[in-house]
Design an enzyme around this catalytic site. Structure first.
Site, PDB file in Angstrom:
ATOM      1  N   CYS A 121       0.771  -1.223  -0.081  1.00 24.97           N
ATOM      2  CA  CYS A 121       0.014   0.112  -0.025  1.00 24.97           C
ATOM      3  C   CYS A 121       0.695   1.337  -0.048  1.00 24.97           C
ATOM      4  CB  CYS A 121      -0.712  -0.152   1.359  1.00 24.97           C
ATOM      5  SG  CYS A 121      -2.155  -1.171   1.473  1.00 24.97           S
TER       6      CYS A 121
HETATM    7  C1  BEZ Z   1       0.559  -4.697   1.904  1.00 29.88           C
HETATM    8  O1  BEZ Z   1       0.099  -3.641   1.498  1.00 29.88           O
HETATM    9  O2  BEZ Z   1       1.807  -4.816   1.729  1.00 29.88           O
HETATM   10  C2  BEZ Z   1      -0.299  -5.764   2.412  1.00 29.88           C
HETATM   11  C3  BEZ Z   1      -1.215  -5.539   3.002  1.00 29.88           C
HETATM   12  C4  BEZ Z   1      -2.290  -6.575   3.496  1.00 29.88           C
HETATM   13  C5  BEZ Z   1      -1.730  -8.050   3.217  1.00 29.88           C
HETATM   14  C6  BEZ Z   1      -0.681  -8.081   2.532  1.00 29.88           C
HETATM   15  C7  BEZ Z   1       0.175  -6.985   2.184  1.00 29.88           C
END
Ligand code: BEZ
Length: 211
Positions: A45
């Site tokens: 994200c």
């Molecule tokens: C991420 O944004 O890295 C992420 C968020 C939730 C689960 C897996 C990855």
């Protein structure tokens, strides 16, 4: 309720990192990209929000307002934005909705309980100025989205809205477009002065009209 293409994007009021908003008022006469993040302080994200901020000039050029949502609280968003700006070498310049009650995430079907009953998946909604949903995308939490592809789809949608053309497989900006089937062949020369090519009566190409 599952939101489908052509549906009106449901309106809501929300607390965001840029203050309280009414979603439809925020969009105004612009196109919109509304997209979800599973959680704050997560790596994928962080890169996605950074890329969206870096692409601000591209979204502005297309009259697109961007808005993100994450189900964490507003204080968490503010802290995370500092990290995004630092690590992605940018400045987050669009609102991020705080939705700890998950009311908005549920309204938009962003929680897929068999994937996770607490986090949102990576949803994207592209919304036209008439507030109709023009694109939905759903990615898993572990796969970052391609924001150049989102820009490409917006270009295609705007070509259809403004110039009555569709875009073929793997189309890129500048490639020939397809004349929509609602245009009668006798009207084609006048409507597409850059020229046209008829491969089959239902497969008619023209140079990209806005180039
Ligand atoms: C991420 O944004 O890295 C992420 C968020 C939730 C689960 C897996 C990855």
């Amino acid at each position: 309720m599952e939101l489908k293409l052509g549906d009106i994007a449901p309106n809501f009021k929300a607390q965001t990192t840029l203050g309280e908003i009414d979603f439809h008022e925020y969009l105004g006469n612009s196109w919109g990209v509304f997209y979800s993040h599973p959680a704050d302080y997560t790596p994928v994200c962080t890169t996605e929000l950074g890329r969206t901020a870096q692409l601000k000039a591209e979204f502005d050029k297309r009259n697109v307002k961007v808005i993100a949502i994450s189900v964490d609280p507003i204080e968490s968003h503010h802290g995370w934005i500092k990290d995004i700006n630092e690590t992605q070498n940018t400045e987050v310049n669009f609102p991020i909705i705080a939705d700890p009650s998950k009311e908005i995430a549920n309204l938009y079907g962003m929680i897929h309980p068999n994937a996770s009953d607490t986090l949102t998946v990576r949803s994207v909604f592209v919304i036209a100025p008439d507030k109709k949903i023009k694109l939905t995308l759903t990615y898993p939490a572990s796969t970052g989205r391609n924001f150049y592809e989102i820009l490409r789809v917006i270009d295609s949608l705007q070509l259809t809205a403004n110039h009555s053309v569709a875009t073929p497989v793997d189309w890129k900006d500048g490639d020939d477009c397809i004349i929509v089937n609602s245009i009668p062949t006798e009207d084609v020369p006048a409507r597409f002065p850059k020229g046209h090519r008829i491969v089959k009566p239902y497969l008619r190409y023209t140079p990209q009209p806005n180039k």
